[in-house]
Design an enzyme around this catalytic site. Structure first.
Site, PDB file in Angstrom:
ATOM      1  N   GLU A 168       0.819  -1.211   0.172  1.00 43.60           N
ATOM      2  CA  GLU A 168      -0.021   0.080  -0.047  1.00 43.60           C
ATOM      3  C   GLU A 168       0.796   1.290   0.021  1.00 43.60           C
ATOM      4  OE1 GLU A 168      -3.313   1.907   3.154  1.00 43.60           O
ATOM      5  OE2 GLU A 168      -1.783   0.550   3.649  1.00 43.60           O
ATOM      6  N   LYS A 190      -9.740   2.149  -2.326  1.00 41.26           N
ATOM      7  CA  LYS A 190      -9.984   1.490  -1.010  1.00 41.26           C
ATOM      8  C   LYS A 190     -11.558   2.093  -0.657  1.00 41.26           C
ATOM      9  CE  LYS A 190      -8.264   1.152   3.767  1.00 41.26           C
ATOM     10  NZ  LYS A 190      -6.984   1.460   4.614  1.00 41.26           N
ATOM     11  N   CYS A 217      -5.106  -3.142   3.402  1.00 44.58           N
ATOM     12  CA  CYS A 217      -4.987  -2.807   4.681  1.00 44.58           C
ATOM     13  C   CYS A 217      -6.013  -3.079   5.577  1.00 44.58           C
ATOM     14  CB  CYS A 217      -4.275  -1.486   5.028  1.00 44.58           C
ATOM     15  SG  CYS A 217      -3.542  -1.344   6.450  1.00 44.58           S
TER      16      CYS A 217
END
Length: 515
Positions: free
Chosen positions: A268, A337, A386
């Site tokens: 990321e 995300k 994440c």
């Protein structure tokens, strides 16, 4: 003993039990300790003289649980966010206190609704405990870190994960804890009905989980692919130095090299700035690598669309023929995300002042809109970035988009914000639960750890050491098929908890006798 002193003593014991509960999770992996800690709490709550006192016990337990288990929140705010130590400590304690309201609610309601200890332990408290855990993972976008079910990624209760997810495992663990508490409180009394209930719980929960663990809902699909997962171990405080972009490129570029593989995955946000500010020569190097090596390349980066609106994204370059247009203007394969971290990636209303106390670049981001898998190296890859890995019900949306079903899961993360803390092994355990729920392998490409490969059975088959620089190479098979959890999500667990509550409410006048 005076009631006040007794309450203080019981609260202290609950606090200790909560701390032991935290130790049940990774990196220690002690699921039996969790059952004993929960059983101790449930037993203590039956001694409370009021629903309020029972709630206080749940609150004390949770403060021990979260105070130990998510202490790494302090590291991100103080060490890397630059917040004064006293304020960071107070904010961490306040966050733990907020999370502790949910166990407090469960224990208080259980005492209020089910004053009979037998019924409370056998059904009421376990069902309410699971519902409180689901609420903690849902309300205000949710924070399900260290949900009770995660302690059981190993052992018989893991068999419930593909059927009912982490909350189903949570419910089964709570039922066992309630049975243990019931057994301990009345061990000196003979009652066949009570012992029959306890025996049934152990047979159904442990036996059912063990049997379910042997069932395979998915199977391999196609030929294996060769993957290289990059862990550059770039310290968080160095990412934002003047030469941070060049440092990041050099570190990741060196680790990409080697024998040809089908997929190279990087962590990321490898660059700490939006993509438009990254020197084109670096991005072109990644694209040329993909074409010359016939290798899919994916990495995390911020996208800015339109100006001033930032997305935490993964961008992929797929192999292209030598004659193809490889300019940076050609369309990218991307995923943005969708579930953002409160205070770290989006600012809740009224908390701008709090976030401004930290040095948190790009701290107010936009949510992505699609769960569509990305086709890479012949696999349909379901991406999550994440923190998204905590939300199993959102991960499975990739199977419900109407397109090709995922064959692999890929998590890219940067946990450098938390240094060498419990966050790293805990996050790996969370990923293992996602695999248990879906029975699809997962690749994890992280900055500082845990970079790992998890097979379709939920076992870690390869892993790089934490806080080291390296590349993890392996052959990985894609899988096809769906589990009941993929099909139904959290609904079976919620329905079972609701059914248990309804049964318990109807049994209040015919409660399980304790004498």
């Amino acid at each position: 003993m005076k009631p006040r002193r007794r309450l203080l003593l019981h609260a202290f014991l609950a606090l200790l039990a909560g701390a032991l509960h935290a130790v049940a999770f990774a990196p220690w992996h002690l699921p039996m300790l969790q059952l004993l800690a929960l059983a101790s709490l449930f037993a203590l709550s039956t001694r409370a003289t009021s629903a309020l006192n029972a709630a206080w016990l749940g609150f004390a337990f949770a403060m021990g649980w979260f105070g130990v288990g998510i202490s790494w929140v302090y590291v991100s705010m103080h060490v890397y966010g630059g917040m004064p130590a006293a304020l960071a400590g107070a904010a961490t304690a306040a966050f733990c206190a907020y999370l502790s309201l949910y166990p407090a609610l469960a224990l208080g309601l259980a005492h209020k609704l089910f004053p009979h200890p037998g019924l409370q332990l056998a059904i009421g408290t376990p069902a309410l405990w699971m519902i409180s855990e689901w609420l903690r993972g849902t309300v205000f976008t949710g924070f399900p870190w260290l949900a009770s079910g995660y302690a059981h990624t190993d052992g018989p209760l893991a068999g419930w994960a593909p059927l009912a997810g982490v909350y189903g495992v949570t419910l089964m663990a709570a039922l066992l804890a309630g049975a243990l508490a019931l057994l301990a409180l009345h061990a000196s009394r003979s009652n066949m009905r009570r012992y029959a209930w306890i025996a049934a719980m152990f047979i159904v929960v442990i036996g059912g989980g063990s049997l379910a663990r042997t069932h395979l809902w998915t199977q391999p699909k196609g030929a294996p692919i060769n993957v290289r997962l990059v862990q550059a171990n770039v310290p968080q405080n160095l990412k934002f130095e003047p030469n941070g972009i060049a440092r990041a490129f050099d570190a990741h570029w060196a680790l990409m090299q080697g024998a040809r593989v089908d997929l190279v995955a990087m962590p990321e946000s490898i660059f700490p700035v939006p993509m438009r500010l990254v020197p084109p020569i670096y991005l072109q190097a990644f694209r040329d690598f993909a074409r010359s090596h016939q290798t899919a390349v994916i990495f995390g980066i911020f996208l800015e669309e339109p100006r001033g609106y930032y997305f935490n994204s993964a961008v992929a370059y797929a192999p292209e023929p030598a004659s193809a247009d490889t300019s940076l203007e050609t369309p990218l394969r991307r995923y943005s995300k969708r579930h953002l971290v409160p205070f770290g990636e989006f600012i809740p209303p009224g908390f701008r002042w709090f976030v401004d106390l930290m040095k948190m670049p790009i701290g107010d981001q936009q949510r992505g809109s699609s769960a569509q898998p990305i086709e890479l190296a012949g696999q349909q890859v379901a991406l999550n970035i994440c923190y998204e890995d905590l939300f199993g019900a959102e991960i499975i949306e990739a199977w419900h988009t109407g397109g090709a079903a995922p064959t692999l899961l890929l998590n890219i993360s940067n946990l450098a914000w938390f240094n060498d803390s419990l966050a790293l092994p805990q996050h790996l355990q969370i990923s293992r639960m996602r695999v248990l729920e879906t029975q699809h392998p997962m690749l994890r490409a992280t900055n500082t750890g845990a970079t790992a490969i998890i097979d379709a059975r939920g076992d870690v088959v390869a892993q790089l050491p934490y806080l080291t620089s390296g590349a993890l190479e392996a052959r990985v098979l894609g899988y096809e098929g769906i589990t009941p959890f993929i099909r139904y999500g959290n609904w079976p667990a919620l329905a079972l908890a609701a059914l248990l509550l309804l049964c318990a409410l109807s049994m209040r006048r015919r409660a399980i006798p304790d004498h």
